[in-house]
Design a protein around this motif. Structure first.
Motif, short mmCIF file in Angstrom:
data_model
loop_
_atom_site.label_atom_id
_atom_site.label_comp_id
_atom_site.label_asym_id
_atom_site.label_seq_id
_atom_site.Cartn_x
_atom_site.Cartn_y
_atom_site.Cartn_z
N ASP A 133 0.83 -1.19 0.00
CA ASP A 133 0.00 0.00 0.00
C ASP A 133 0.87 1.25 0.00
O ASP A 133 0.99 1.94 1.01
CB ASP A 133 -0.94 -0.02 1.21
N LEU A 134 1.50 1.53 -1.17
CA LEU A 134 2.20 2.80 -1.32
C LEU A 134 1.19 3.93 -1.15
O LEU A 134 1.49 4.95 -0.55
CB LEU A 134 2.85 2.88 -2.70
N ASP A 135 0.01 3.72 -1.71
CA ASP A 135 -1.18 4.48 -1.35
C ASP A 135 -2.34 3.51 -1.41
O ASP A 135 -2.13 2.30 -1.54
CB ASP A 135 -1.37 5.72 -2.26
N GLU A 175 -4.31 2.71 -3.61
CA GLU A 175 -4.53 2.03 -4.90
C GLU A 175 -3.27 1.36 -5.46
O GLU A 175 -3.37 0.61 -6.42
CB GLU A 175 -5.01 3.05 -5.95
N THR A 176 -2.11 1.65 -4.90
CA THR A 176 -0.85 1.33 -5.56
C THR A 176 0.07 0.49 -4.69
O THR A 176 0.26 0.79 -3.51
CB THR A 176 -0.11 2.62 -5.96
N ALA A 177 0.65 -0.55 -5.30
CA ALA A 177 1.67 -1.38 -4.64
C ALA A 177 3.02 -1.12 -5.30
O ALA A 177 3.09 -0.80 -6.49
CB ALA A 177 1.31 -2.85 -4.74
N PHE A 178 4.09 -1.26 -4.51
CA PHE A 178 5.45 -0.97 -4.98
C PHE A 178 6.37 -2.12 -4.57
O PHE A 178 6.42 -2.49 -3.40
CB PHE A 178 5.93 0.35 -4.37
N PHE A 179 7.09 -2.66 -5.55
CA PHE A 179 8.05 -3.73 -5.27
C PHE A 179 9.36 -3.41 -6.00
O PHE A 179 9.34 -3.05 -7.17
CB PHE A 179 7.51 -5.07 -5.75
N ALA A 184 4.14 14.23 -10.86
CA ALA A 184 3.59 13.32 -11.88
C ALA A 184 2.77 12.21 -11.24
O ALA A 184 1.74 11.79 -11.77
CB ALA A 184 4.73 12.74 -12.72
N TYR A 185 3.23 11.75 -10.08
CA TYR A 185 2.50 10.69 -9.39
C TYR A 185 1.10 11.15 -9.00
O TYR A 185 0.12 10.41 -9.14
CB TYR A 185 3.27 10.25 -8.14
N SER A 186 1.00 12.39 -8.54
CA SER A 186 -0.29 12.91 -8.09
C SER A 186 -1.27 13.06 -9.25
O SER A 186 -2.49 13.08 -9.05
CB SER A 186 -0.10 14.26 -7.39
#
Length: 359
Positions: A45-47, A49-53, A81-83
């Protein structure tokens, strides 16, 4: 034994996690190497909606890999850009940001803290070069280099790290890679590479290296580095007339954006210690044979590491540090089955209550 131990360290650092969309498992092992220079990030849960590996394979020291594992995902998250939903641009900028952040005094202090190993003869933290000026060495300002201007008292780390990162948001998969770690997806049981190994012999890499004033000897950049893109390695990024993406070695990542589909089974992000021993398809087949029988996804990763570990250091392959992250997609149909099962269970309870009432 040189860079190798007399017997391998086979203890593994493993982890599992899941949310309503994904499951992951990971494992890392030092193996035959004298030190462990891999690092990783796994954030479901980077946020919301988003996962980070991410997998970071260090060379010449561990500090840059550890720095990336600690900070790269945060720079992705902070990006404008992410926002706006542009994950590719956000992660692309974050790779270059790592190099910028490591070049100031705050970068020095952070790398020192992560180094945890000082050479007793030189007094240097592994992989770092530092020549403080008396008036600046006590500067306590706590900003990263690009925010305060670069410091001439710290040139940056002489060690470096590959970086291979996968971000998953809804049905979008974004892969960023610099170096020879690799991301592979299993689609209907077939392996598809989502990254390219950056090696000096590739035509585009060779051209950039030569134009920047470098050379290739025995398959190595300037006779030392066997990959052509990496974070860190500041001594190979010193041409003041060229932008960062055109240096002898660059942190510039390839970006690959993939739309996920129902045939997608899982994604693997792993360092070259795995890929030296197994092809992408061999690894996907190996995982498919075990993913439903092992107790966890990390256990599957552990089996892969055991499979790749060489019995001796004679051949070379199978003697590297190894890190692997396995991310499995939870299919909508699976969630629907669970919902149907829950509904059926509730219905059975209601029927049982009705029969009791009638009796």
């Amino acid at each position: 034994m040189g860079v190798y131990l007399s017997t391998p360290k086979t203890d593994k650092l493993s982890e599992n996690g899941e949310n309503d969309r994904l499951k992951f498992g990971l494992s890392s092992m030092q193996g035959w190497r004298a030190t462990m220079e891999d690092a990783h990030s796994a954030l479901l849960d980077l946020d919301s909606e988003t996962a980070f590996f991410g997998v970071f394979d260090g060379h010449g020291g561990r500090v840059v890999a550890k720095f990336c594992a600690k900070y790269l995902h945060g720079q992705v998250l902070k990006s404008e850009a992410y926002s706006t939903g542009d994950l590719g641009t956000a992660v692309h900028r974050a790779f270059f940001r790592m190099d910028e952040m490591m070049q100031g005094q705050r970068g020095w202090r952070e790398l020192s803290a992560l180094g945890d190993k000082i050479n007793k003869f030189s007094g240097m933290i592994e992989g770092l070069i530092w020549s403080p000026r008396g008036s600046d060495s006590n500067n306590q300002q706590d900003d990263w280099a690009s925010e305060e201007g670069p410091h001439s008292d710290f040139a940056g780390p002489t060690c470096g790290s590959t970086a291979c990162v996968a971000l998953i948001r809804n049905t979008q998969l974004v892969v960023a890679n610099a170096g020879d770690s690799r991301c592979v997806i299993s689609r209907g049981g077939k392996a598809y590479n989502l990254s390219r190994d950056h090696k000096p012999e590739l035509a585009a890499e060779r051209e950039r290296i030569m134009k920047a004033g470098g050379f290739i000897h025995m398959g190595r950049v300037n006779g030392s580095l066997n990959l052509s893109r990496a974070i860190g390695d500041v001594e190979l990024k010193q041409n003041k007339f060229l932008p960062p993406e055109k240096q002898i070695v660059t942190a510039n990542p390839d970006i690959n954006v993939v739309e996920l589909c129902d045939d997608d089974d899982f994604v693997v992000v792993a360092c070259d210690g795995i890929w030296d021993c197994m092809s992408s398809q061999q690894l996907v087949d190996f995982i498919h044979e075990r993913i439903n029988t092992e107790s966890s996804l990390s256990a599957v990763c552990e089996r892969v590491l055991d499979r790749c570990l060489a019995p001796s250091t004679i051949a070379g392959d199978g003697c590297d540090n190894m890190t692997m992250i396995l991310v499995q997609f939870k299919k909508p149909v699976d969630r629907n089955k669970k919902a149907e099962a829950a509904g059926q269970s509730a219905s059975n309870v209601d029927e049982a209550k009705s029969r009791v009432a009638e009796e």
